[in-house]
Structure formats: C-alpha cells, structure tokens
Design an enzyme around this catalytic site. Structure first.
Site, PDB file in Angstrom:
ATOM      1  CD  GLU A 152       1.843   4.668  10.039  1.00 41.83           C
ATOM      2  OE1 GLU A 152       2.023   4.705  11.164  1.00 41.83           O
ATOM      3  OE2 GLU A 152       2.124   4.157   8.926  1.00 41.83           O
ATOM      4  CG  HIS A 189      -2.196  -0.849   1.016  1.00 43.28           C
ATOM      5  ND1 HIS A 189      -3.496  -0.069   0.954  1.00 43.28           N
ATOM      6  CD2 HIS A 189      -2.435  -1.971   0.836  1.00 43.28           C
ATOM      7  CE1 HIS A 189      -4.478  -1.269   0.673  1.00 43.28           C
ATOM      8  NE2 HIS A 189      -3.669  -2.304   1.040  1.00 43.28           N
TER       9      HIS A 189
END
Length: 184
Positions: free
Chosen positions: A63, A51
C-alpha cells in the site's frame, strides 16, 4: 509484457486483471488507495475488503502512493490497482487542487515520467488498472474537469507504453492491442 486494463466504474477491471495473474506463484499487488476505515467511510472500507478477500494469500500487497518505487523493487509479476486512485491521492498529497495547474504542472509531469520510467524498465509482467472518466458529462467543478483531463493524459501515456490495452465494458474484455503509431 505490460497491460493496461481500463473501463468505467464496476465494469470488472480489477477482477479481469487479477485473473490474468491467477496462475502466478507470486504477485506484487500495489494499491495506492486510501486506508480502509469503516468508522470514517464504510462504503470505501467495504470496497477495499471485497478486493482484499479476492486476492490469494500468497500475493504480497504493498500500500503506497510511490507506485514507481514499488514497481522497480518488485521481483514478481505486478498488479497496480488503480491509477485513478494514485492520481487523486498524489494531487491530494500535494495540496494543489485549488491552485492553477500551470503552477504545479511540473510536479505532475515529473510523477508521470517517474512512473513511465519504472513501467518501461520493469522486467516483470506488469498490469495496471485505470479508469475511463472522460466519456461522461463535463464536470461543473474545476477539480473534476482537471481530474478528467489528467486521467486522459495519464491513460494516453501508459496505454501508449503498453503491449496491450484492455477495455472492459459490461464485464467483457475488448483487446485494443498496442499502437505502432504512438509517440512518447
């Protein structure tokens, strides 16, 4: 515009969502996934790496499990990948998998409403990737059944609040549009 991209495992959801933003000069990529640790889980680390290497360098990756705050703070189009991971990490963080749902339902409802408020309030093009998990066998485990039920609720609410829902099947995109009859 709000777009929900859904489908089964490895059907092309993330790639499709990324391609929707291919021409954007900046993108905020929000990932609530677990950190990639090849020594602990090499298969997950490989998925995360694949990814990451597909993303353009000018995209900003955040994140976090706090996807609502990330969405509120974004100043560019947003891609959230994925809601299924967010749900499992959120429940993991609460440590409630083995507890009766009614004891912590309010936490789920609050987290969902916080996300939906951020989703509605965003002025950016916003795309979320999610999983369709309710088309297979019913899990023999209570936690699996609960996860499928909660994903269904989550997808229903986010899909109803979206301008378009795209169902990915075998790499093909089926545009389901919006539902004028949806009620919050």
């Amino acid at each position: 515009m709000k777009v929900l991209v859904t489908g089964g495992i490895r059907c092309g959801k993330s790639l499709y969502a990324e391609n929707l933003l291919a021409d954007a000069s900046a993108v905020t990529y929000v990932t609530p996934g677990y950190a990639a640790d090849p020594s602990h889980d090499p298969e997950w680390a490989a998925r995360v790496y694949n990814h990451q290497k597909r993303r353009p360098r000018h995209w900003t990756t955040i994140e976090t499990v706090d996807i609502a705050s990330a969405l509120r703070a974004a100043e560019s189009p947003v891609l959230i990948d994925c809601l299924g991971t967010w749900l499992s990490r959120t429940i993991d963080g609460w440590g409630v998998w083995e507890k009766p749902f009614e004891q912590w339902r309010h936490r789920f409802d609050d987290a969902l409403m916080d996300f939906l408020d951020a989703w509605h309030g965003s002025s950016q093009l916003t795309i979320a990737v999610t999983n369709e998990v309710g088309w297979g066998l019913v899990s023999e485990y209570p936690s699996g059944r609960l996860f499928a039920d909660l994903m269904g609720r989550l997808n229903y609410r986010v899909g109803g609040a979206s301008d378009d829902v795209v169902l990915m099947v075998s790499g093909r995109a089926l545009h389901l549009g919006s539902d004028a009859n949806y009620h919050r």
